[in-house]
Design a protein around this motif. Structure first.
Motif, PDB file in Angstrom:
ATOM      1  N   GLN A 164       0.303  -1.375   0.430  1.00 24.35           N
ATOM      2  CA  GLN A 164       0.141   0.355   0.250  1.00 24.35           C
ATOM      3  C   GLN A 164       0.909   1.283  -0.103  1.00 24.35           C
ATOM      4  O   GLN A 164       1.996   0.998   0.647  1.00 24.35           O
ATOM      5  N   LEU A 165       0.419   2.465  -0.768  1.00 22.78           N
ATOM      6  CA  LEU A 165       1.013   3.556  -1.164  1.00 22.78           C
ATOM      7  C   LEU A 165       0.325   4.673  -0.658  1.00 22.78           C
ATOM      8  O   LEU A 165      -0.859   4.425  -0.683  1.00 22.78           O
ATOM      9  N   ALA A 166       0.753   5.635   0.071  1.00 20.01           N
ATOM     10  CA  ALA A 166       0.777   6.786   1.096  1.00 20.01           C
ATOM     11  C   ALA A 166       1.269   8.013   0.863  1.00 20.01           C
ATOM     12  O   ALA A 166       2.187   8.024   1.108  1.00 20.01           O
ATOM     13  N   GLU A 167       1.060   9.110  -0.236  1.00 16.46           N
ATOM     14  CA  GLU A 167       1.686  10.533  -0.352  1.00 16.46           C
ATOM     15  C   GLU A 167       1.073  11.174   0.491  1.00 16.46           C
ATOM     16  O   GLU A 167       0.098  11.084   1.210  1.00 16.46           O
ATOM     17  N   ALA A 168       1.583  12.115   1.203  1.00 16.14           N
ATOM     18  CA  ALA A 168       1.960  13.363   0.962  1.00 16.14           C
ATOM     19  C   ALA A 168       3.435  14.522   1.336  1.00 16.14           C
ATOM     20  O   ALA A 168       3.626  14.263   0.192  1.00 16.14           O
ATOM     21  N   GLY A 169       2.832  15.416   1.980  1.00 11.05           N
ATOM     22  CA  GLY A 169       3.140  16.859   1.285  1.00 11.05           C
ATOM     23  C   GLY A 169       3.382  17.832   0.009  1.00 11.05           C
ATOM     24  O   GLY A 169       4.329  18.979   0.149  1.00 11.05           O
ATOM     25  N   GLY A 170       1.649  17.352  -0.476  1.00  9.98           N
ATOM     26  CA  GLY A 170       1.491  18.210  -1.042  1.00  9.98           C
ATOM     27  C   GLY A 170       1.389  19.716  -0.684  1.00  9.98           C
ATOM     28  O   GLY A 170       1.169  19.452   0.843  1.00  9.98           O
ATOM     29  N   GLY A 171       0.630  20.834  -1.711  1.00  8.32           N
ATOM     30  CA  GLY A 171       0.511  22.277  -1.163  1.00  8.32           C
ATOM     31  C   GLY A 171       0.117  22.972  -2.146  1.00  8.32           C
ATOM     32  O   GLY A 171       0.723  22.496  -3.324  1.00  8.32           O
ATOM     33  N   SER A 172       0.215  24.242  -1.924  1.00 10.06           N
ATOM     34  CA  SER A 172       0.303  25.446  -2.731  1.00 10.06           C
ATOM     35  C   SER A 172       1.527  25.973  -2.819  1.00 10.06           C
ATOM     36  O   SER A 172       1.850  26.549  -1.508  1.00 10.06           O
ATOM     37  N   VAL A 173       2.337  26.650  -3.755  1.00  6.45           N
ATOM     38  CA  VAL A 173       3.484  27.654  -3.241  1.00  6.45           C
ATOM     39  C   VAL A 173       3.971  28.536  -4.120  1.00  6.45           C
ATOM     40  O   VAL A 173       2.471  28.021  -5.977  1.00  6.45           O
ATOM     41  N   GLN A 174       4.804  29.229  -4.869  1.00 10.52           N
ATOM     42  CA  GLN A 174       4.841  30.826  -5.299  1.00 10.52           C
ATOM     43  C   GLN A 174       5.927  29.576  -6.525  1.00 10.52           C
ATOM     44  O   GLN A 174       6.303  28.699  -6.233  1.00 10.52           O
ATOM     45  N   SER A 175       5.469  30.779  -7.812  1.00 12.24           N
ATOM     46  CA  SER A 175       6.025  29.631  -8.622  1.00 12.24           C
ATOM     47  C   SER A 175       7.448  30.210  -8.437  1.00 12.24           C
ATOM     48  O   SER A 175       8.097  31.177  -7.477  1.00 12.24           O
ATOM     49  N   GLY A 176       8.309  29.232  -8.314  1.00 12.04           N
ATOM     50  CA  GLY A 176      10.008  29.684  -7.499  1.00 12.04           C
ATOM     51  C   GLY A 176      10.269  28.569  -6.755  1.00 12.04           C
ATOM     52  O   GLY A 176      11.403  28.499  -6.310  1.00 12.04           O
ATOM     53  N   GLY A 177       9.106  27.935  -5.970  1.00 12.83           N
ATOM     54  CA  GLY A 177       9.521  28.006  -4.955  1.00 12.83           C
ATOM     55  C   GLY A 177       9.714  26.286  -4.781  1.00 12.83           C
ATOM     56  O   GLY A 177       9.922  25.751  -5.689  1.00 12.83           O
ATOM     57  N   SER A 178      10.008  25.661  -3.330  1.00 16.93           N
ATOM     58  CA  SER A 178       9.523  23.807  -3.611  1.00 16.93           C
ATOM     59  C   SER A 178       8.760  23.317  -2.439  1.00 16.93           C
ATOM     60  O   SER A 178       8.362  23.965  -1.999  1.00 16.93           O
ATOM     61  N   GLY A 189      -2.358   9.914  -4.358  1.00 13.58           N
ATOM     62  CA  GLY A 189      -2.168  11.317  -4.300  1.00 13.58           C
ATOM     63  C   GLY A 189      -2.899  12.142  -3.794  1.00 13.58           C
ATOM     64  O   GLY A 189      -3.623  12.583  -2.638  1.00 13.58           O
ATOM     65  N   THR A 190      -1.125  13.374  -3.951  1.00 11.40           N
ATOM     66  CA  THR A 190      -1.177  14.543  -3.578  1.00 11.40           C
ATOM     67  C   THR A 190      -1.058  15.548  -4.231  1.00 11.40           C
ATOM     68  O   THR A 190      -0.357  15.438  -4.778  1.00 11.40           O
ATOM     69  N   GLN A 191      -2.032  16.653  -4.029  1.00  9.89           N
ATOM     70  CA  GLN A 191      -2.310  18.048  -4.780  1.00  9.89           C
ATOM     71  C   GLN A 191      -1.159  18.382  -5.006  1.00  9.89           C
ATOM     72  O   GLN A 191      -0.846  19.141  -3.521  1.00  9.89           O
ATOM     73  N   VAL A 192      -0.230  19.317  -5.982  1.00  9.17           N
ATOM     74  CA  VAL A 192      -0.024  19.843  -5.619  1.00  9.17           C
ATOM     75  C   VAL A 192      -0.371  21.039  -6.796  1.00  9.17           C
ATOM     76  O   VAL A 192      -0.808  21.181  -7.865  1.00  9.17           O
ATOM     77  N   THR A 193       0.363  22.315  -6.357  1.00 10.34           N
ATOM     78  CA  THR A 193      -0.873  23.655  -7.099  1.00 10.34           C
ATOM     79  C   THR A 193       0.392  25.214  -7.106  1.00 10.34           C
ATOM     80  O   THR A 193       0.792  25.677  -5.921  1.00 10.34           O
ATOM     81  N   VAL A 194       0.512  25.157  -8.102  1.00  6.42           N
ATOM     82  CA  VAL A 194       1.766  26.392  -8.366  1.00  6.42           C
ATOM     83  C   VAL A 194       1.262  27.865  -8.822  1.00  6.42           C
ATOM     84  O   VAL A 194       0.563  27.206 -10.073  1.00  6.42           O
TER      85      VAL A 194
END
Length: 121
Positions: free
Chosen positions: A3-17, A114-119
């Protein structure tokens, strides 16, 4: 069954990490070929990075030099360090595992939720 569980996504500005992690349970991560994929609305599922059981790594051209995939056998985790993020990196990110080396093809058997990443620009 693994089983797989992702974490760590989020919202960042362009150029971020951001750093994504994928916790593997039910088996040992070193037994599997692993990959990171992303899916944005209206676009196809895209292979981002993969690592085989021997440590060989592949990246999609669009992320080379910005993303780094790594595997921690002791922690039973897969990670994706994402630097210099761009708005076009916005997507749902998934980790995947299989006993066959599919590299960047989305044919893996096991997937996380899945985990959402928004830039933002």
């Amino acid at each position: 069954q693994v089983q797989l569980a992702e974490a760590g996504g989020g919202s960042v500005q362009s150029g971020g990490s951001l750093r994504l992690s994928c916790l593997v349970s039910g088996d040992t991560v070193s037994n599997y070929y692993m990959g990171w994929f992303r899916h944005a609305p209206g676009k196809e599922h895209q292979g981002v990075a993969s690592i085989d059981r021997f440590g060989n790594i592949q990246y999609a051209d669009s992320v080379k030099g910005r993303f780094t995939i790594s595997r921690d056998n002791a922690g039973n985790t897969l990670s994706l360090q994402m630097n210099s993020l761009k708005p076009e990196d916005t997507a749902m990110y998934y980790c995947a595992a299989d006993r066959i080396n599919y590299m960047l093809l989305p044919r893996y058997t096991y997937w996380g939720q899945g985990t959402q990443v928004t830039v933002s620009s």
